[in-house]
Design a protein around this motif. Structure first.
Motif, PDB file in Angstrom:
ATOM      1  N   ALA A  12       0.841  -1.191   0.000  1.00  0.00           N
ATOM      2  CA  ALA A  12       0.000   0.000   0.000  1.00  0.00           C
ATOM      3  C   ALA A  12       0.878   1.242   0.000  1.00  0.00           C
ATOM      4  O   ALA A  12       1.724   1.423   0.886  1.00  0.00           O
ATOM      5  CB  ALA A  12      -0.921   0.005   1.214  1.00  0.00           C
ATOM      6  N   CYS A  13       0.676   2.099  -0.991  1.00  0.00           N
ATOM      7  CA  CYS A  13       1.423   3.348  -1.103  1.00  0.00           C
ATOM      8  C   CYS A  13       0.526   4.526  -0.734  1.00  0.00           C
ATOM      9  O   CYS A  13      -0.663   4.527  -1.036  1.00  0.00           O
ATOM     10  CB  CYS A  13       1.936   3.541  -2.526  1.00  0.00           C
ATOM     11  N   HIS A  14       1.135   5.516  -0.080  1.00  0.00           N
ATOM     12  CA  HIS A  14       0.434   6.753   0.248  1.00  0.00           C
ATOM     13  C   HIS A  14       0.541   7.652  -0.980  1.00  0.00           C
ATOM     14  O   HIS A  14       1.436   8.493  -1.068  1.00  0.00           O
ATOM     15  CB  HIS A  14       1.075   7.397   1.474  1.00  0.00           C
ATOM     16  N   ALA A  15      -0.366   7.444  -1.931  1.00  0.00           N
ATOM     17  CA  ALA A  15      -0.208   8.099  -3.226  1.00  0.00           C
ATOM     18  C   ALA A  15      -1.537   8.323  -3.912  1.00  0.00           C
ATOM     19  O   ALA A  15      -2.488   7.565  -3.737  1.00  0.00           O
ATOM     20  CB  ALA A  15       0.684   7.241  -4.141  1.00  0.00           C
ATOM     21  N   ALA A  16      -1.572   9.386  -4.704  1.00  0.00           N
ATOM     22  CA  ALA A  16      -2.641   9.602  -5.673  1.00  0.00           C
ATOM     23  C   ALA A  16      -2.151   9.041  -7.002  1.00  0.00           C
ATOM     24  O   ALA A  16      -0.953   8.790  -7.179  1.00  0.00           O
ATOM     25  CB  ALA A  16      -2.949  11.091  -5.802  1.00  0.00           C
ATOM     26  N   ALA A  17      -3.057   8.837  -7.953  1.00  0.00           N
ATOM     27  CA  ALA A  17      -2.632   8.306  -9.248  1.00  0.00           C
ATOM     28  C   ALA A  17      -3.654   8.613 -10.328  1.00  0.00           C
ATOM     29  O   ALA A  17      -4.855   8.668 -10.074  1.00  0.00           O
ATOM     30  CB  ALA A  17      -2.402   6.791  -9.171  1.00  0.00           C
ATOM     31  N   VAL A  18      -3.126   8.793 -11.556  1.00  0.00           N
ATOM     32  CA  VAL A  18      -3.943   8.906 -12.763  1.00  0.00           C
ATOM     33  C   VAL A  18      -3.354   7.963 -13.802  1.00  0.00           C
ATOM     34  O   VAL A  18      -2.208   7.515 -13.681  1.00  0.00           O
ATOM     35  CB  VAL A  18      -3.977  10.352 -13.319  1.00  0.00           C
ATOM     36  N   ARG A  19      -4.144   7.690 -14.834  1.00  0.00           N
ATOM     37  CA  ARG A  19      -3.656   6.821 -15.907  1.00  0.00           C
ATOM     38  C   ARG A  19      -4.152   7.319 -17.256  1.00  0.00           C
ATOM     39  O   ARG A  19      -5.146   8.053 -17.353  1.00  0.00           O
ATOM     40  CB  ARG A  19      -4.122   5.387 -15.697  1.00  0.00           C
ATOM     41  N   THR A  20      -3.415   6.936 -18.295  1.00  0.00           N
ATOM     42  CA  THR A  20      -3.873   7.089 -19.668  1.00  0.00           C
ATOM     43  C   THR A  20      -3.800   5.697 -20.290  1.00  0.00           C
ATOM     44  O   THR A  20      -3.536   4.709 -19.601  1.00  0.00           O
ATOM     45  CB  THR A  20      -2.983   8.069 -20.455  1.00  0.00           C
ATOM     46  N   LEU A  80       0.647   7.020 -13.641  1.00  0.00           N
ATOM     47  CA  LEU A  80       1.492   7.912 -12.857  1.00  0.00           C
ATOM     48  C   LEU A  80       0.973   8.017 -11.432  1.00  0.00           C
ATOM     49  O   LEU A  80      -0.167   8.431 -11.210  1.00  0.00           O
ATOM     50  CB  LEU A  80       1.528   9.311 -13.492  1.00  0.00           C
ATOM     51  N   ALA A  81       1.814   7.642 -10.467  1.00  0.00           N
ATOM     52  CA  ALA A  81       1.496   7.804  -9.052  1.00  0.00           C
ATOM     53  C   ALA A  81       2.203   9.051  -8.524  1.00  0.00           C
ATOM     54  O   ALA A  81       3.266   9.438  -9.036  1.00  0.00           O
ATOM     55  CB  ALA A  81       1.936   6.575  -8.266  1.00  0.00           C
ATOM     56  N   ILE A  82       1.615   9.663  -7.498  1.00  0.00           N
ATOM     57  CA  ILE A  82       2.148  10.903  -6.937  1.00  0.00           C
ATOM     58  C   ILE A  82       2.130  10.802  -5.425  1.00  0.00           C
ATOM     59  O   ILE A  82       1.066  10.653  -4.815  1.00  0.00           O
ATOM     60  CB  ILE A  82       1.309  12.126  -7.375  1.00  0.00           C
ATOM     61  N   SER A  83       3.306  10.861  -4.816  1.00  0.00           N
ATOM     62  CA  SER A  83       3.424  10.833  -3.359  1.00  0.00           C
ATOM     63  C   SER A  83       4.065  12.120  -2.861  1.00  0.00           C
ATOM     64  O   SER A  83       4.726  12.833  -3.615  1.00  0.00           O
ATOM     65  CB  SER A  83       4.278   9.646  -2.888  1.00  0.00           C
ATOM     66  N   GLY A  84       3.898  12.380  -1.598  1.00  0.00           N
ATOM     67  CA  GLY A  84       4.525  13.527  -0.964  1.00  0.00           C
ATOM     68  C   GLY A  84       4.135  13.529   0.491  1.00  0.00           C
ATOM     69  O   GLY A  84       3.292  12.748   0.923  1.00  0.00           O
ATOM     70  N   LEU A  85       4.758  14.376   1.253  1.00  0.00           N
ATOM     71  CA  LEU A  85       4.367  14.500   2.642  1.00  0.00           C
ATOM     72  C   LEU A  85       2.939  15.003   2.717  1.00  0.00           C
ATOM     73  O   LEU A  85       2.445  15.640   1.786  1.00  0.00           O
ATOM     74  CB  LEU A  85       5.314  15.442   3.381  1.00  0.00           C
ATOM     75  N   SER A  86       2.241  14.724   3.826  1.00  0.00           N
ATOM     76  CA  SER A  86       0.857  15.150   3.986  1.00  0.00           C
ATOM     77  C   SER A  86       0.744  16.652   3.747  1.00  0.00           C
ATOM     78  O   SER A  86       1.509  17.442   4.310  1.00  0.00           O
ATOM     79  CB  SER A  86       0.362  14.810   5.397  1.00  0.00           C
ATOM     80  N   GLY A  87      -0.202  17.047   2.893  1.00  0.00           N
ATOM     81  CA  GLY A  87      -0.342  18.460   2.572  1.00  0.00           C
ATOM     82  C   GLY A  87       0.660  18.928   1.542  1.00  0.00           C
ATOM     83  O   GLY A  87       0.786  20.120   1.289  1.00  0.00           O
ATOM     84  N   GLY A  88       1.380  17.979   0.916  1.00  0.00           N
ATOM     85  CA  GLY A  88       2.422  18.352  -0.032  1.00  0.00           C
ATOM     86  C   GLY A  88       1.948  18.629  -1.435  1.00  0.00           C
ATOM     87  O   GLY A  88       2.747  18.955  -2.301  1.00  0.00           O
ATOM     88  N   GLY A  89       0.639  18.469  -1.691  1.00  0.00           N
ATOM     89  CA  GLY A  89       0.111  18.843  -2.987  1.00  0.00           C
ATOM     90  C   GLY A  89      -0.211  17.704  -3.927  1.00  0.00           C
ATOM     91  O   GLY A  89      -0.483  17.931  -5.110  1.00  0.00           O
ATOM     92  N   LYS A  90      -0.244  16.458  -3.432  1.00  0.00           N
ATOM     93  CA  LYS A  90      -0.485  15.350  -4.358  1.00  0.00           C
ATOM     94  C   LYS A  90      -1.907  15.366  -4.918  1.00  0.00           C
ATOM     95  O   LYS A  90      -2.113  15.056  -6.099  1.00  0.00           O
ATOM     96  CB  LYS A  90      -0.161  14.001  -3.702  1.00  0.00           C
ATOM     97  N   SER A  91      -2.905  15.732  -4.106  1.00  0.00           N
ATOM     98  CA  SER A  91      -4.286  15.778  -4.603  1.00  0.00           C
ATOM     99  C   SER A  91      -4.464  16.909  -5.608  1.00  0.00           C
ATOM    100  O   SER A  91      -5.111  16.732  -6.650  1.00  0.00           O
ATOM    101  CB  SER A  91      -5.264  15.958  -3.439  1.00  0.00           C
ATOM    102  N   THR A  92      -3.892  18.071  -5.311  1.00  0.00           N
ATOM    103  CA  THR A  92      -3.984  19.201  -6.234  1.00  0.00           C
ATOM    104  C   THR A  92      -3.331  18.847  -7.562  1.00  0.00           C
ATOM    105  O   THR A  92      -3.870  19.116  -8.638  1.00  0.00           O
ATOM    106  CB  THR A  92      -3.315  20.445  -5.624  1.00  0.00           C
ATOM    107  N   THR A  93      -2.154  18.214  -7.503  1.00  0.00           N
ATOM    108  CA  THR A  93      -1.452  17.796  -8.713  1.00  0.00           C
ATOM    109  C   THR A  93      -2.273  16.793  -9.499  1.00  0.00           C
ATOM    110  O   THR A  93      -2.426  16.911 -10.730  1.00  0.00           O
ATOM    111  CB  THR A  93      -0.086  17.183  -8.350  1.00  0.00           C
ATOM    112  N   MET A  94      -2.807  15.802  -8.805  1.00  0.00           N
ATOM    113  CA  MET A  94      -3.587  14.764  -9.475  1.00  0.00           C
ATOM    114  C   MET A  94      -4.790  15.366 -10.196  1.00  0.00           C
ATOM    115  O   MET A  94      -5.078  15.026 -11.358  1.00  0.00           O
ATOM    116  CB  MET A  94      -4.028  13.718  -8.453  1.00  0.00           C
ATOM    117  N   LEU A  95      -5.500  16.286  -9.542  1.00  0.00           N
ATOM    118  CA  LEU A  95      -6.686  16.876 -10.155  1.00  0.00           C
ATOM    119  C   LEU A  95      -6.317  17.789 -11.322  1.00  0.00           C
ATOM    120  O   LEU A  95      -7.060  17.878 -12.307  1.00  0.00           O
ATOM    121  CB  LEU A  95      -7.503  17.629  -9.112  1.00  0.00           C
TER     122      LEU A  95
END
Length: 365
Positions: free
Chosen positions: A152-160, A165-180
């Motif tokens: 289990a990874c602490h990550a957001a992800a999108v696909r084509t 592409l998975a995106i991780s970072g410290l909590s509040g580091g912007g992974k959700s904003t980046t993913m959206l």
């Protein structure tokens, strides 16, 4: 526990289960089928709305989740606090270990959960805390696949069609904003917002998201034009007038329904993972945002942003429950991620620059 057993608790909950007045429904993720039985029609409606994109026809379930209302246990249960992760404060979960089972209580709300090899039961003020019920349902999915060898990874992800592409970072580091932001790239689909399961299968790295919709903060909303209207105009205007530092640290969460914002067909929880961004940028930096190729074998320090504890609900395939002192196996993550390209994002926090990098990456075959 003074001799209290799993069966004692199940017996106390049985009369409440017998009064269920809502039809069950099934959902399926990665071929794993859950049947949800809920005693509240109001809560059931919320669950049906939330999980609509993974609801399947009635089938023989791999697991049944019972969602009950308030129950008074006629005996005392001695709970111990579950230690928070580094950087987190306050009491959140308390646990009481039974023989081959565990009772978990949410400290702030009083919702309780019985987790055993045979039972997954939520009870207490569940109707007032649907998000905790949603998390409990998703936990059953995480538990199953982790027992099958997925990490289990602490990550957001999108696909084509060709990239994951998975995106991780410290909590509040912007992974959700980046993913959206990356959901604006043509052909992208949402995989997950916060938990990504990964497993190596020969030369392919499979990834699986859970049906947990983005739960985003105000900073994500006011910096993304598409999300305008997600909150009322007056509150949105107040947020836009906050200083950036105030907005960054504001603790408010809003559920974002992907189909409502981006249209139908924009969710796929299955993906072949090809790339992994680790956000190691800083709000205090003036340096340009740079996305650099790295190897996790050379930069094991970045694993801290990727790894995620299975948590108090997880019972291993060997039998014991996970504890707040159980170590995560870095070797398991290095093995699961060995065939994907990992990138480190450094410099200042610049979502426009990262969007440009993501557009180029996701557009490649």
């Amino acid at each position: 526990m003074s001799g209290v057993t799993v069966q004692d608790i199940v017996d106390c909950l049985a009369p409440v289960k017998a009064t269920r007045n809502a039809d069950p429904f099934c959902l399926s993720v990665g071929g794993y089928v859950l049947e949800i039985r809920c005693t509240s029609n109001e809560l059931l409606a919320e669950l049906l709305r939330y999980f609509q994109h993974v609801i399947t026809a009635p089938a023989e379930p791999d697991r049944i989740v019972h969602v009950l209302g308030p129950v008074e246990l006629p005996f005392a249960v001695s709970f111990a606090d579950w230690a928070r992760e580094p950087g987190k404060t306050g009491r959140k979960d308390a646990i009481a270990d039974l023989e081959n089972g565990r009772l978990i209580r949410k400290v702030r709300t009083g919702v309780q959960f019985l987790q055993t090899p045979d039972w997954s039961i939520a009870f207490g003020p569940t109707e007032n805390n649907p998000n905790q019920v949603i998390n409990f349902i998703n936990t059953q999915i995480l538990n199953h696949f982790q027992r099958q060898g997925w990490v289990a990874c602490h990550a957001a992800a999108v696909r084509t069609g060709g990239k994951g592409l998975a995106i991780s970072g410290l909590s509040g580091g912007g992974k959700s904003t980046t993913m959206l932001r990356l959901m604006e790239v043509a052909g992208t689909q949402y995989v997950t917002n916060d938990r990504l399961l990964v497993r190596q299968d020969n030369t392919v790295t499979n990834a699986l998201g859970i049906p947990k919709l983005p739960r985003i903060n105000p900073g994500t909303i006011v910096t993304n034009e598409r999300l305008s209207g997600l909150i009322d105009e007056e509150r949105e205007e107040e947020l836009k007038n906050l200083e950036p530092d105030e907005l960054w640290h504001l603790e408010e969460k809003y559920d974002l329904f992907i189909d409502d914002i981006y249209g139908p067909g924009r969710i796929s929880h299955d993906a072949h993972l090809t790339d992994f961004w680790v956000l190691n940028w800083s709000r205090d930096s003036d340096a340009p945002t740079v996305v650099s190729k790295i190897s996790l074998n050379d930069r094991p320090d970045l694993l801290a942003a990727i790894m995620k504890s299975p948590g108090p609900f997880y019972q291993t395939s060997e039998g014991p429950f996970w504890t707040d002192r159980s170590p995560l196996e870095t070797s398991a993550y290095l093995s699961a991620l060995k065939d994907i390209q990992v990138w480190e994002v450094t410099g200042q926090i610049d979502f426009d620059a990262l969007f440009d990098a993501g557009t180029e990456l996701l557009g490649q075959p």
